[in-house]
Design a protein around this motif. Sequence first.
Motif, PDB file in Angstrom:
ATOM      1  N   UNK A 135       0.875  -1.102   0.003  1.00  0.00           N
ATOM      2  CA  UNK A 135      -0.053  -0.003   0.086  1.00  0.00           C
ATOM      3  C   UNK A 135       1.016   1.272  -0.024  1.00  0.00           C
ATOM      4  N   UNK A 136       0.447   2.396  -0.480  1.00  0.00           N
ATOM      5  CA  UNK A 136       0.985   3.526  -0.737  1.00  0.00           C
ATOM      6  C   UNK A 136       1.719   3.915   0.729  1.00  0.00           C
ATOM      7  N   UNK A 137       1.007   3.618   1.711  1.00  0.00           N
ATOM      8  CA  UNK A 137       1.700   4.170   3.075  1.00  0.00           C
ATOM      9  C   UNK A 137       2.968   3.657   3.482  1.00  0.00           C
ATOM     10  N   UNK A 138       3.352   2.601   3.005  1.00  0.00           N
ATOM     11  CA  UNK A 138       4.824   2.034   3.021  1.00  0.00           C
ATOM     12  C   UNK A 138       5.734   2.774   2.816  1.00  0.00           C
ATOM     13  N   UNK A 139       5.433   3.861   1.884  1.00  0.00           N
ATOM     14  CA  UNK A 139       6.573   4.961   1.345  1.00  0.00           C
ATOM     15  C   UNK A 139       7.115   5.540   2.822  1.00  0.00           C
ATOM     16  N   UNK A 140       6.120   5.943   3.651  1.00  0.00           N
ATOM     17  CA  UNK A 140       6.559   6.592   4.950  1.00  0.00           C
ATOM     18  C   UNK A 140       7.532   5.753   5.677  1.00  0.00           C
ATOM     19  N   UNK A 187       4.815   3.612 -10.677  1.00  0.00           N
ATOM     20  CA  UNK A 187       5.691   4.626 -10.535  1.00  0.00           C
ATOM     21  C   UNK A 187       5.178   5.839  -9.962  1.00  0.00           C
ATOM     22  N   UNK A 188       3.830   6.264 -10.332  1.00  0.00           N
ATOM     23  CA  UNK A 188       3.241   7.591  -9.956  1.00  0.00           C
ATOM     24  C   UNK A 188       2.527   7.299  -8.805  1.00  0.00           C
ATOM     25  N   UNK A 189       2.377   5.629  -8.518  1.00  0.00           N
ATOM     26  CA  UNK A 189       1.580   5.628  -7.324  1.00  0.00           C
ATOM     27  C   UNK A 189       2.542   5.728  -6.183  1.00  0.00           C
ATOM     28  N   UNK A 190       3.557   5.557  -6.032  1.00  0.00           N
ATOM     29  CA  UNK A 190       4.767   5.806  -4.938  1.00  0.00           C
ATOM     30  C   UNK A 190       5.098   7.016  -5.033  1.00  0.00           C
ATOM     31  N   UNK A 204       2.749   9.084  -3.247  1.00  0.00           N
ATOM     32  CA  UNK A 204       2.987   8.825  -1.781  1.00  0.00           C
ATOM     33  C   UNK A 204       4.165   9.698  -1.282  1.00  0.00           C
ATOM     34  N   UNK A 205       5.208   9.339  -1.839  1.00  0.00           N
ATOM     35  CA  UNK A 205       6.427  10.129  -1.555  1.00  0.00           C
ATOM     36  C   UNK A 205       6.290  11.845  -1.476  1.00  0.00           C
ATOM     37  N   UNK A 228      12.716  12.872  -7.557  1.00  0.00           N
ATOM     38  CA  UNK A 228      12.308  11.938  -8.521  1.00  0.00           C
ATOM     39  C   UNK A 228      13.490  11.633  -9.558  1.00  0.00           C
ATOM     40  N   UNK A 229      13.788  10.469  -9.618  1.00  0.00           N
ATOM     41  CA  UNK A 229      14.883   9.724 -10.561  1.00  0.00           C
ATOM     42  C   UNK A 229      14.485   8.733 -11.312  1.00  0.00           C
TER      43      UNK A 229
END
Length: 329
Positions: free
Chosen positions: A147-152, A179-182, A185-186, A199-200
Motif C-alpha cells: 500500500x502507498x503508506x509503506x513509503x513513509x 511509479x506514479x503511485x509511489x 505517496x512520497x 524523482x529519479x
Amino acid sequence: MRRREFITLIGGAAAAWPFSARAQQGERVRRIGVLAAFAEDDPDTRAWLPAFRQGLERLGWSEGRNVRIDIRFARANVDRHQALAKELVALQPDVIVAQTTPVVTALQRESRTLPIVFLFVSDPVGSGLVASLARPGGNLTGLLLYEASIVGKWLAMLSEIAPRMARAALVADPKTPIYDYFLRAAEAIAPSLAIELVPSPVETAADIERAIESFARAPNGGLFLPPNATIVFHRDLIIALAARHRPPAVYAFRQFVAAGGLVSYGIDQVDVWRQAAPYVDRILRGANPGDLSVQAPTKYETAVNLKTAKALGLTVPPGLLVAADEVIE
C-alpha cells in the motif's frame, strides 16, 4: 541472524508420469499457467516457484497426478509480456498466476474471462485491474504487494539510519504503472520528514548509473527504491553503485540487503507465492475470482547489513537492530 527456510527445487519437480497414463487412471488433470516476471535461473524465482508448488500440494494438487503447470518467464523484459501472455492464454488453462502489474495488464488484454490470480501488484484498483479490493469483479483477484503508506516507513527508516539525510531520490522505472503511485505517496510524506524528494526515473542500466552518480554528487542524500522489475533485475548494479558513491539506500526486498545493500523493509516474497495456492485451489474448485477479495500483506520483514553500514560510516540505531528480522554481519 534469522534462520531462513531452505526450499529445494526437488520437492517441486514435475513427476515423469505421462498425461495419457493419468487419463487412464480416470483422474482429471487441471491446468495452471504461470507468468513469472523474471528469469528461470534467477535466485528468487528458484525459491518462489517451489513454494507455490508446495502450497498447492498441501491443498491436494500435485504435478504428475491431478495438475499440470505451464510456466513462462518474462525475464524482466516488458517487450516479452504480450507475446508470453498470448501464448499462455492460448493454452486455455483453468487459471493463470501472474507476477507484477505489467504482466497482469498484458494478460488482461488477452482475456477478460480466464481466471487470473495476481501477485506483486501494488495498486490494482488504480491500475484498472479490479473494481475494489473487497469485490474485485471480473476475472482477476490476488495478493496486494504494498500500500502507498509503506513509503513513509521507507523514508523514516532511511532517516533513522542516516540522520543527516536531507534529500531522497526515488529511483524507479516510470514506464511501470506503480511509479506514479509511489511518487504521489512520497510527495505527500517527504515534507513532514524534512526531506527534499528528488524523482529519479530510470529505464536502463545506463540510466541507473547516471541517476545515482549525479544524485550522489551533493551531500546528505539517500536513495529509496520502490519495487519494480527494472530495479530488481538491476539489483547488483544498484548495490555496487550505492557502495561506490556512498548514499545510504533503503530497499523494498531483503535480497538487496543479502547482496550488500544497507537496509530493507518489505514482504516475505516466498510466503506470498505460497499464499497464492489457496486462491488457485478455490478457483479450481469452482469459485469466481471476482468474488474473492484481494488480500493485503500480513508478513513483513526488516533486514540490516551491518557490514555495509560500517563501510558507509553509519551507526545502526539499537531500536532498528532489535526490530530487524535479519542482521547481516
